[in-house]
Each structure stands twice: as C-alpha cells, then as structure tokens.
Design a protein around this motif. Structure first.
Motif, PDB file in Angstrom:
ATOM      1  N   ASP A  12       0.839  -1.197   0.000  1.00 39.67           N
ATOM      2  CA  ASP A  12       0.000   0.000   0.000  1.00 39.67           C
ATOM      3  C   ASP A  12       0.873   1.244   0.000  1.00 39.67           C
ATOM      4  OD1 ASP A  12      -1.760   2.029   0.441  1.00 39.67           O
ATOM      5  OD2 ASP A  12      -2.367   1.375   2.447  1.00 39.67           O
ATOM      6  N   ARG A  13       0.718   2.069  -1.022  1.00 40.43           N
ATOM      7  CA  ARG A  13       1.600   3.224  -1.148  1.00 40.43           C
ATOM      8  C   ARG A  13       1.091   4.454  -0.405  1.00 40.43           C
ATOM      9  NH1 ARG A  13       3.855   3.129  -7.383  1.00 40.43           N
ATOM     10  NH2 ARG A  13       4.389   0.920  -7.451  1.00 40.43           N
ATOM     11  N   SER A  14       0.049   4.314   0.358  1.00 45.03           N
ATOM     12  CA  SER A  14      -0.503   5.483   1.052  1.00 45.03           C
ATOM     13  C   SER A  14       0.383   5.955   2.182  1.00 45.03           C
ATOM     14  CB  SER A  14      -1.895   5.152   1.608  1.00 45.03           C
ATOM     15  OG  SER A  14      -1.802   4.138   2.598  1.00 45.03           O
ATOM     16  N   ILE A  15       1.423   5.168   2.551  1.00 43.49           N
ATOM     17  CA  ILE A  15       2.260   5.549   3.681  1.00 43.49           C
ATOM     18  C   ILE A  15       3.582   6.148   3.232  1.00 43.49           C
ATOM     19  CG2 ILE A  15       1.270   4.005   5.387  1.00 43.49           C
ATOM     20  CD1 ILE A  15       3.179   1.886   4.632  1.00 43.49           C
ATOM     21  N   GLY A 441       8.295  -0.307  -3.518  1.00 42.94           N
ATOM     22  CA  GLY A 441       7.343  -0.388  -4.612  1.00 42.94           C
ATOM     23  C   GLY A 441       7.338   0.868  -5.456  1.00 42.94           C
ATOM     24  N   SER A 442       7.659   2.009  -4.847  1.00 42.59           N
ATOM     25  CA  SER A 442       7.667   3.266  -5.576  1.00 42.59           C
ATOM     26  C   SER A 442       8.807   3.347  -6.582  1.00 42.59           C
ATOM     27  CB  SER A 442       7.759   4.443  -4.604  1.00 42.59           C
ATOM     28  OG  SER A 442       9.068   4.574  -4.077  1.00 42.59           O
ATOM     29  N   LEU A 443       9.792   2.461  -6.447  1.00 39.59           N
ATOM     30  CA  LEU A 443      10.940   2.492  -7.339  1.00 39.59           C
ATOM     31  C   LEU A 443      10.624   1.882  -8.702  1.00 39.59           C
ATOM     32  CD1 LEU A 443      13.774   1.357  -4.872  1.00 39.59           C
ATOM     33  CD2 LEU A 443      12.815   3.636  -5.238  1.00 39.59           C
ATOM     34  N   ARG A 444       9.514   1.151  -8.790  1.00 39.67           N
ATOM     35  CA  ARG A 444       9.209   0.425 -10.034  1.00 39.67           C
ATOM     36  C   ARG A 444       8.425   1.300 -11.011  1.00 39.67           C
ATOM     37  NH1 ARG A 444       9.306  -3.124  -5.842  1.00 39.67           N
ATOM     38  NH2 ARG A 444      10.402  -5.081  -6.212  1.00 39.67           N
TER      39      ARG A 444
END
Length: 444
Positions: A12-15, A441-444
């Motif tokens: 979950d990218r909300s954090i 996950g944000s790196l992809r």
C-alpha cells in the motif's frame, strides 16, 4: 507478526509520498520520495524519564509508539506515575520525589533503556522495587551501572546472575556525591546516572573511565538542559547539580537509526529519499551515517527541514570507525557487498552486547548470501564481488536492526530475502515492513 516477509513485494503506497523535483534542481532523479520516520527511541525514552521526574505535567509530542517505549510507559505506570496517551502525544504527571508506588514489580520486556533507566529512577524514591526482563535482556550486561548505584549507597541486589536482571532495590533516595563509571560497553550507563543527578540531594560528580557512543550522551545533556537541569562536562568528569527538572511540552524528532535504512536503500538503488524533521540541529549522532554514505559516493543534503540522500550509481569501499554510531553498523554491513571495494568497519566491540552479537550476526548472514567476510574482536571486513544467493533466509536472532538492515540487502538480492522472525521489528518500528515495501514499490 510471524512467518515470512519478502522484500520485493508491492505494498500500500498510502504511507509514502512522492513529489516532483523542481526544474533546474540539477538532480538526475525525477521524483523525490519522502518517508515519515517514527519518533526517536532514544529521545522518547529519555523524555519519559525526564517527564516522570519533572515538577508538573509534561506533554510529549509524536513519541515513538513501539514495544520498547510502550514497555517504558507501562513501567512508569507500575511505579505509580500517571501516563495519558493520545494518538500523537503522551502526558505524564511528574513526581520529583520519586515513584508514587512504594512496592512494585516492573517487567522491562526487551528494552535496554527501560531496564537501565527505570531502576535508576526508582532509586530516587522510597520503597521496594523489583525489576525483571525478557531472556534476551537478561543476557545483556548491567554491572557497571548497578555497581555505580551501589557506590552511591543504593541498596540494590541481583536476584540471579550478578550484573544482570532480575534485580531489586530498597530505595531511600540518593544522597549523591562522587562516583566512577566505566561506560565502555554502553553509554546508557552514563545516561542513567546523569538523569539521576538532579534528583539526588547533593548532585553528582561522575568520572568516566571509558565511553562508547558518545553522541548519545550529548543527546542526554541537551535534553536535561531543556528540562531545566544544570549539567556540565569537565574533560572526563560530568558534574550535575541538584534541583530537579521542570515540566513542559517536548517534541520528539524522527529516529535517525531507523532513517539509516532508507538512506542506505537510496544510496544502493540510485534513487532518492528525504526524511523530514531530521536535519541541521538534530540531536542524534546517528544522522552521521549519511556522511559515511557521502564518502561512498552518495549525494547528501542536510537542511533545516530534513535530510536527503540520493544514489549516484556508485558505492565505493572504505574503512570507517563507527564507535560513535555503532547502531548503524549493520546498515552499512548490509550494503557493503555491493560496494566497488572492501568495506571495513572498526571499533564496534560494543555491538557484541546488543540485542544479539551483531558483528557475528552480520557476518553469518552475509555468508549465507555468499559474501566473503572476516571479523575480529571489534571489526568486520566485507568483500564485494559475490553474487548474492537467491532468496536467502536471514537469521534475525530476534534483533530488530538485523531485520531492517538486511531488508535493504534484499533490494539487490535475487528473489529478495526472508526472515525467520520478521515481527521483532515491533521493538522500534512496528510498521517497518509495510513502510519499506511501499517505498521499494515506488521504485518500479
């Protein structure tokens, strides 16, 4: 949390947050990831002691909520202090005269600050207090501190192994005076005595024969002064005046040791991360870890509002003395296999008496990954060039810093890494796996 956590999964990218870079910034990175790090464990523990000892009600803003700090707060409650909690602040009713309870049993869990600071606080009161801790904490040494307390007239007895928990104190206040202390194993011994000083009748004059992790003592001195104490250093002697502490509102800065995992990950992957609230003026010496990353080739910017680390595609080998920032030794060890030359970390003997023997734990896990490692009594040398073993399981020894450090290694290990006890991160950062996976996950 149990089972397997593998650090290549999306989450979950909300954090986490990303912001576009300003044009003309000169950065090769399109986005700047901002990670909000929980409050400092070291500062939260000191603030809890100071708040309990102060005259009045103290509000701690953004304290760390983890097993260690919750255990400290629970210990204060057992001793008779009122601790009120809201999601973003804690309120503590201070008692300069010592614990309200005259008889109490306190379980310190795995927390070294809890196990060392709370008996010292209790010694300033009047009553009978018993302290015990987890098997892991029972193994960790305590004797230099308890010997110093006895030298000051405190009636303190170890119930089983001398110099270890469990222990009991028949407290009748502390007169104060001169005392000699060896803080070569842990600076927490000195911090505990310094915090006690204003609560004694005559003050303390502490002669230190050896000291490790000196920046943590600077945190203690700065916070004591903020709470109204008079303390000064004269070479190897620390002089603390009596007079107690004053209550107030105190904001906890983000944890620099925890931030090191995200800074190291940015340097390793060639991406960029900013930690707000941890910049110029920060109390924690572990922010000095970014200077190690700078020496290895990362770009580092420390400003008033936070610190940014960006990978440049290069990680150079180096030799570094980490005596003063030894909690970040595993972080460096975890990225060392990907450097262009050997990484040698020196003067870290005290890491052998942490939650586990961190020197041996790092060496064993790097070898599991196929990395060549050499160790000595107070050093470790890691050689690059090996291709990490796919999907290796990391042996954690129940140590939160081993887990968080090798999560960074997993970013470059084929198939990631897994852990035999991923849940031990609850000690200082219960949401670490979710936060780190979101950033990765944000790196992809």
């Amino acid at each position: 949390m149990g089972g397997t956590v593998r650090h290549q999964a999306r989450a979950d990218r909300s954090i986490w947050r990303t912001f576009p870079r300003r044009s003309g910034s000169g950065s090769q990175h399109e986005d700047m990831a901002v990670v909000d790090i929980p409050g400092s464990k070291s500062i939260t523990a000191r603030a809890l002691f100071l708040a309990a000892a102060a005259d009045g009600v103290t509000t701690l803003v953004r304290p760390l909520r983890s097993d260690d700090t919750e255990g400290f707060a629970e210990g204060l409650t057992r001793l008779g202090y009122r601790v009120g909690r809201t999601p973003h602040a804690w309120q503590i009713d201070g008692r300069p005269q010592g614990p309200a309870a005259t008889d109490a049993d306190v379980y310190c869990r795995d927390g070294a600050t809890t196990a060392r600071f709370l008996p010292t606080l209790a010694a300033a009161g009047h009553g009978t207090y018993r302290f015990d801790a987890s098997p892991q904490m029972r193994r960790r040494p305590l004797l230099p501190l308890t010997r110093a307390l006895r030298d000051l007239g405190v009636d303190l007895r170890h119930d089983e192994a001398e110099g270890h928990h469990p222990l009991r104190i028949a407290a009748a206040g502390v007169e104060g005076g001169d005392v000699t202390l060896d803080a070569g194993q842990s600076s927490q011994y000195l911090t505990a005595l310094l915090l006690l000083g204003p609560l004694t009748r005559k003050g303390l004059r502490i002669t230190v024969t050896d000291l490790v992790s000196a920046p943590y003592v600077e945190i203690t001195l700065a916070m004591m002064r903020t709470f109204g104490a008079s303390v000064r250093r004269e070479g190897e002697v620390f002089v603390v005046s009596p007079g107690g502490y004053r209550a107030g509102t105190y904001a906890i800065e983000p944890d620099a040791s925890t931030a090191s995992y995200f800074f190291a990950a940015a340097a390793l992957t060639g991406h960029e991360v900013t930690v707000p609230g941890l910049g110029t003026g920060a109390l924690q010496g572990d922010l000095g870890f970014v200077d190690v990353l700078r020496r290895m080739g990362a770009r580092v910017e420390i400003g008033s509002g936070g610190t940014t680390v960006a990978g440049t595609g290069e990680l150079r080998g180096l030799t570094v003395n980490m005596r003063d920032i030894s909690d970040t030794m595993p972080t460096l060890a975890a990225i060392a296999p990907f450097a262009s030359g050997p990484v040698r970390i020196e003067d870290v003997a005290n890491t052998r008496v942490k939650e586990c023997d961190r020197l041996d734990a790092c060496a064993e896990n790097l070898r599991r990954l196929g990395v060549r490692v050499e160790t000595g009594a107070d050093w470790i040398e890691i050689h690059p060039g090996a291709q990490p073993v796919p999907g290796a399981e990391i042996k954690t020894y129940g140590d939160h810093r081993i887990v968080m450090s090798f999560a960074v290694t997993g970013l470059r290990a084929p198939g990631g890494v897994s852990f035999d006890d991923p849940g031990c991160v609850r000690k200082t950062f219960p949401a670490f796996h979710e936060t780190f996976a979101a950033w990765a996950g944000s790196l992809r």
